[in-house]
Write a protein that holds these residues in place. Structure first.
Motif, PDB file in Angstrom:
ATOM      1  N   ASP A 191      -8.521 -43.648 -27.742  1.00 60.50           N
ATOM      2  CA  ASP A 191      -9.575 -44.551 -28.234  1.00 60.50           C
ATOM      3  C   ASP A 191      -9.058 -45.957 -28.556  1.00 60.50           C
ATOM      4  O   ASP A 191      -9.801 -46.781 -29.092  1.00 60.50           O
ATOM      5  CB  ASP A 191     -10.258 -43.952 -29.470  1.00 60.50           C
ATOM      6  N   ARG A 192      -7.804 -46.269 -28.228  1.00 60.60           N
ATOM      7  CA  ARG A 192      -7.301 -47.623 -28.475  1.00 60.60           C
ATOM      8  C   ARG A 192      -7.967 -48.603 -27.506  1.00 60.60           C
ATOM      9  O   ARG A 192      -8.218 -48.261 -26.348  1.00 60.60           O
ATOM     10  CB  ARG A 192      -5.779 -47.708 -28.277  1.00 60.60           C
ATOM     11  N   PRO A 193      -8.223 -49.830 -27.971  1.00 56.51           N
ATOM     12  CA  PRO A 193      -8.819 -50.797 -27.044  1.00 56.51           C
ATOM     13  C   PRO A 193      -7.849 -51.125 -25.911  1.00 56.51           C
ATOM     14  O   PRO A 193      -6.634 -51.148 -26.126  1.00 56.51           O
ATOM     15  CB  PRO A 193      -9.063 -52.031 -27.934  1.00 56.51           C
ATOM     16  N   PRO A 194      -8.358 -51.365 -24.708  1.00 59.28           N
ATOM     17  CA  PRO A 194      -7.456 -51.766 -23.621  1.00 59.28           C
ATOM     18  C   PRO A 194      -6.924 -53.166 -23.888  1.00 59.28           C
ATOM     19  O   PRO A 194      -7.600 -53.996 -24.491  1.00 59.28           O
ATOM     20  CB  PRO A 194      -8.372 -51.745 -22.390  1.00 59.28           C
ATOM     21  N   GLY A 195      -5.710 -53.439 -23.470  1.00 58.73           N
ATOM     22  CA  GLY A 195      -5.118 -54.749 -23.732  1.00 58.73           C
ATOM     23  C   GLY A 195      -4.859 -54.931 -25.216  1.00 58.73           C
ATOM     24  O   GLY A 195      -4.725 -53.978 -25.968  1.00 58.73           O
ATOM     25  N   VAL A 196      -4.732 -56.152 -25.668  1.00 57.76           N
ATOM     26  CA  VAL A 196      -4.553 -56.554 -27.064  1.00 57.76           C
ATOM     27  C   VAL A 196      -3.138 -56.241 -27.579  1.00 57.76           C
ATOM     28  O   VAL A 196      -2.375 -57.134 -27.926  1.00 57.76           O
ATOM     29  CB  VAL A 196      -5.609 -55.963 -28.017  1.00 57.76           C
ATOM     30  N   HIS A 197      -2.794 -54.927 -27.709  1.00 56.19           N
ATOM     31  CA  HIS A 197      -1.505 -54.539 -28.276  1.00 56.19           C
ATOM     32  C   HIS A 197      -0.950 -53.325 -27.539  1.00 56.19           C
ATOM     33  O   HIS A 197      -1.652 -52.673 -26.765  1.00 56.19           O
ATOM     34  CB  HIS A 197      -1.659 -54.200 -29.765  1.00 56.19           C
ATOM     35  N   LEU A 198       0.309 -53.002 -27.872  1.00 53.98           N
ATOM     36  CA  LEU A 198       0.974 -51.832 -27.292  1.00 53.98           C
ATOM     37  C   LEU A 198       1.062 -50.714 -28.322  1.00 53.98           C
ATOM     38  O   LEU A 198       1.238 -50.971 -29.517  1.00 53.98           O
ATOM     39  CB  LEU A 198       2.397 -52.187 -26.856  1.00 53.98           C
ATOM     40  N   SER A 199       1.005 -49.500 -27.835  1.00 51.98           N
ATOM     41  CA  SER A 199       1.386 -48.352 -28.664  1.00 51.98           C
ATOM     42  C   SER A 199       2.911 -48.204 -28.584  1.00 51.98           C
ATOM     43  O   SER A 199       3.574 -48.838 -27.761  1.00 51.98           O
ATOM     44  CB  SER A 199       0.713 -47.087 -28.138  1.00 51.98           C
ATOM     45  N   GLY A 200       3.471 -47.330 -29.433  1.00 49.28           N
ATOM     46  CA  GLY A 200       4.899 -47.032 -29.322  1.00 49.28           C
ATOM     47  C   GLY A 200       5.234 -46.466 -27.945  1.00 49.28           C
ATOM     48  O   GLY A 200       6.254 -46.814 -27.345  1.00 49.28           O
ATOM     49  N   THR A 201       4.376 -45.596 -27.449  1.00 54.00           N
ATOM     50  CA  THR A 201       4.574 -45.018 -26.106  1.00 54.00           C
ATOM     51  C   THR A 201       4.636 -46.116 -25.055  1.00 54.00           C
ATOM     52  O   THR A 201       5.537 -46.127 -24.195  1.00 54.00           O
ATOM     53  CB  THR A 201       3.417 -44.050 -25.787  1.00 54.00           C
ATOM     54  N   GLN A 202       3.703 -47.054 -25.115  1.00 53.20           N
ATOM     55  CA  GLN A 202       3.663 -48.117 -24.102  1.00 53.20           C
ATOM     56  C   GLN A 202       4.861 -49.060 -24.213  1.00 53.20           C
ATOM     57  O   GLN A 202       5.386 -49.529 -23.199  1.00 53.20           O
ATOM     58  CB  GLN A 202       2.344 -48.893 -24.232  1.00 53.20           C
ATOM     59  N   ALA A 203       5.324 -49.319 -25.438  1.00 52.24           N
ATOM     60  CA  ALA A 203       6.523 -50.156 -25.604  1.00 52.24           C
ATOM     61  C   ALA A 203       7.727 -49.466 -24.958  1.00 52.24           C
ATOM     62  O   ALA A 203       8.541 -50.111 -24.277  1.00 52.24           O
ATOM     63  CB  ALA A 203       6.778 -50.420 -27.084  1.00 52.24           C
ATOM     64  N   GLY A 204       7.836 -48.157 -25.151  1.00 48.45           N
ATOM     65  CA  GLY A 204       8.924 -47.405 -24.525  1.00 48.45           C
ATOM     66  C   GLY A 204       8.823 -47.420 -23.006  1.00 48.45           C
ATOM     67  O   GLY A 204       9.831 -47.512 -22.295  1.00 48.45           O
ATOM     68  N   GLN A 205       7.600 -47.362 -22.488  1.00 48.79           N
ATOM     69  CA  GLN A 205       7.411 -47.410 -21.036  1.00 48.79           C
ATOM     70  C   GLN A 205       7.832 -48.763 -20.468  1.00 48.79           C
ATOM     71  O   GLN A 205       8.450 -48.838 -19.401  1.00 48.79           O
ATOM     72  CB  GLN A 205       5.937 -47.112 -20.696  1.00 48.79           C
ATOM     73  N   VAL A 206       7.501 -49.838 -21.179  1.00 47.46           N
ATOM     74  CA  VAL A 206       7.921 -51.174 -20.726  1.00 47.46           C
ATOM     75  C   VAL A 206       9.440 -51.230 -20.665  1.00 47.46           C
ATOM     76  O   VAL A 206      10.033 -51.698 -19.681  1.00 47.46           O
ATOM     77  CB  VAL A 206       7.370 -52.277 -21.657  1.00 47.46           C
ATOM     78  N   ALA A 207      10.100 -50.755 -21.730  1.00 47.30           N
ATOM     79  CA  ALA A 207      11.569 -50.795 -21.776  1.00 47.30           C
ATOM     80  C   ALA A 207      12.172 -49.992 -20.627  1.00 47.30           C
ATOM     81  O   ALA A 207      13.142 -50.432 -19.982  1.00 47.30           O
ATOM     82  CB  ALA A 207      12.049 -50.254 -23.124  1.00 47.30           C
ATOM     83  N   ARG A 208      11.612 -48.826 -20.334  1.00 51.77           N
ATOM     84  CA  ARG A 208      12.135 -47.987 -19.256  1.00 51.77           C
ATOM     85  C   ARG A 208      11.906 -48.639 -17.894  1.00 51.77           C
ATOM     86  O   ARG A 208      12.824 -48.739 -17.067  1.00 51.77           O
ATOM     87  CB  ARG A 208      11.455 -46.612 -19.303  1.00 51.77           C
ATOM     88  N   GLU A 209      10.677 -49.106 -17.664  1.00 57.47           N
ATOM     89  CA  GLU A 209      10.345 -49.667 -16.347  1.00 57.47           C
ATOM     90  C   GLU A 209      11.116 -50.956 -16.077  1.00 57.47           C
ATOM     91  O   GLU A 209      11.439 -51.264 -14.931  1.00 57.47           O
ATOM     92  CB  GLU A 209       8.835 -49.922 -16.255  1.00 57.47           C
ATOM     93  N   ALA A 210      11.401 -51.711 -17.136  1.00 55.57           N
ATOM     94  CA  ALA A 210      12.133 -52.971 -16.960  1.00 55.57           C
ATOM     95  C   ALA A 210      13.642 -52.746 -16.930  1.00 55.57           C
ATOM     96  O   ALA A 210      14.397 -53.664 -16.618  1.00 55.57           O
ATOM     97  CB  ALA A 210      11.770 -53.942 -18.082  1.00 55.57           C
ATOM     98  N   GLY A 211      14.085 -51.543 -17.275  1.00 51.51           N
ATOM     99  CA  GLY A 211      15.522 -51.257 -17.265  1.00 51.51           C
ATOM    100  C   GLY A 211      16.308 -52.072 -18.273  1.00 51.51           C
ATOM    101  O   GLY A 211      17.436 -52.502 -18.011  1.00 51.51           O
ATOM    102  N   VAL A 212      15.727 -52.285 -19.465  1.00 52.45           N
ATOM    103  CA  VAL A 212      16.435 -53.081 -20.479  1.00 52.45           C
ATOM    104  C   VAL A 212      17.549 -52.240 -21.107  1.00 52.45           C
ATOM    105  O   VAL A 212      17.528 -51.012 -21.062  1.00 52.45           O
ATOM    106  CB  VAL A 212      15.467 -53.615 -21.564  1.00 52.45           C
ATOM    107  N   LYS A 213      18.523 -52.928 -21.709  1.00 49.32           N
ATOM    108  CA  LYS A 213      19.679 -52.215 -22.264  1.00 49.32           C
ATOM    109  C   LYS A 213      19.470 -51.797 -23.718  1.00 49.32           C
ATOM    110  O   LYS A 213      20.170 -50.928 -24.233  1.00 49.32           O
ATOM    111  CB  LYS A 213      20.923 -53.094 -22.128  1.00 49.32           C
ATOM    112  N   ARG A 214      18.516 -52.443 -24.394  1.00 51.89           N
ATOM    113  CA  ARG A 214      18.290 -52.103 -25.805  1.00 51.89           C
ATOM    114  C   ARG A 214      16.858 -52.490 -26.155  1.00 51.89           C
ATOM    115  O   ARG A 214      16.369 -53.545 -25.716  1.00 51.89           O
ATOM    116  CB  ARG A 214      19.259 -52.870 -26.684  1.00 51.89           C
ATOM    117  N   LEU A 215      16.204 -51.643 -26.961  1.00 50.25           N
ATOM    118  CA  LEU A 215      14.814 -51.890 -27.363  1.00 50.25           C
ATOM    119  C   LEU A 215      14.739 -52.063 -28.875  1.00 50.25           C
ATOM    120  O   LEU A 215      15.194 -51.197 -29.635  1.00 50.25           O
ATOM    121  CB  LEU A 215      13.931 -50.703 -26.938  1.00 50.25           C
TER     122      LEU A 215
END
Ligand SMILES: [Zn+2]
Ligand SMILES: [Zn+2]
Length: 252
Positions: A191-215
């Motif tokens: 039920d979260r609005p689309p866009g606007v902000h990230l959930s913890g899950t989505q922040a982790g997905q960004v870090a994984r997909e971007a291949g960052v070294k530290r989050l």
């Protein structure tokens, strides 16, 4: 390059932290990246405001720029001032927005704008240098003009999400970064609005997909449970991840 957290409370100051604001410094350059409610106080624990070399604003919501007015007063009216004109990099309406936030009447805005304090640059004009830090940006998904920011110095990279919902532009901007400073505002739920902000899950997905070294997780509001958001992020991203705290220092 060093990152110092001035405040990390999402959407406004909370009981344990000011709103969003960060210092980034090299041996030669110090800039402040966002300056939300309460962060100008924390900033003065770490440096003399006259020693700043630039200001970077991800977007113009109050929890990211409200304390710019305090910085203006300090640099204009402190007995040691005025300071030199500071480069300010931000969205296209920064000049108007910050003037209106500072001056309470239209008469005052006619008499004085803030160009004695800031030299305005807009992200839409492309990459720029602030001292020895290379600055680039990408538009992100938020209800106003908003940007993710990439800072590079001597081969090391810090990417800051600003405020955003999930978007490819943030993943591309963060590609291979040494540190991703990423917002997470709420837990993951349908039920979260689309866009606007990230959930913890989505922040982790960004870090994984971007291949960052530290989050580094930031922008947790007073009404959200940071540990829950961090656990969501860790379920998606297996690199080092933590919640930031005010006054924490990270070497990048
Ligand atoms: Zn915010
Ligand atoms: Zn915002």
């Amino acid at each position: 390059m060093e990152l110092i957290v001035l405040g990390c409370s999402g959407s406004g100051a909370g009981p344990t932290s000011p709103a969003s604001g960060y210092l980034v410094r090299t041996g030669a350059t110090t800039l402040v990246m966002d300056l939300g409610n309460g962060t100008f106080g924390t900033l003065q624990r770490h440096l003399d405001p006259f020693d700043l070399d630039g200001v970077v604003l991800s977007h113009l919501h109050p929890d990211h720029c409200a304390d710019v007015s305090g910085l203006v007063v300090h640099r204009r009216y402190h007995p040691d001032g005025p300071g030199k004109v500071l480069p300010l990099h931000g969205p296209s309406e920064s000049e108007v927005r910050l003037a209106v936030a500072y001056a309470p009447s239209s008469d005052e805005r006619v008499a004085t704008d803030l160009t004695d304090v800031f030299d305005y640059h807009v992200f839409a004009d492309g990459p720029a240098d602030v001292g020895d830090i290379a600055l680039s940006s990408a538009p992100v998904d938020h209800p106003c003009e908003a940007y993710g920011v990439r800072l590079e110095h001597q081969g090391r990279t810090l990417v800051y999400s600003g405020d955003t919902g999930p978007c490819r532009t943030l993943v591309e901007l963060a590609e291979g970064a040494d540190v991703l400073l990423c917002e997470a505002t709420w837990t993951d739920a349908p039920d979260r609005p689309p866009g606007v902000h990230l959930s913890g899950t989505q922040a982790g997905q960004v870090a994984r997909e971007a291949g960052v070294k530290r989050l580094l997780i930031t922008h947790v509001p007073a009404w959200s449970d940071g540990e829950e958001l961090l656990a969501e992020a860790r379920a998606q991203y297996d690199g080092p991840a933590e919640l930031v705290r005010p006054d924490a220092l990270y070497t990048i």
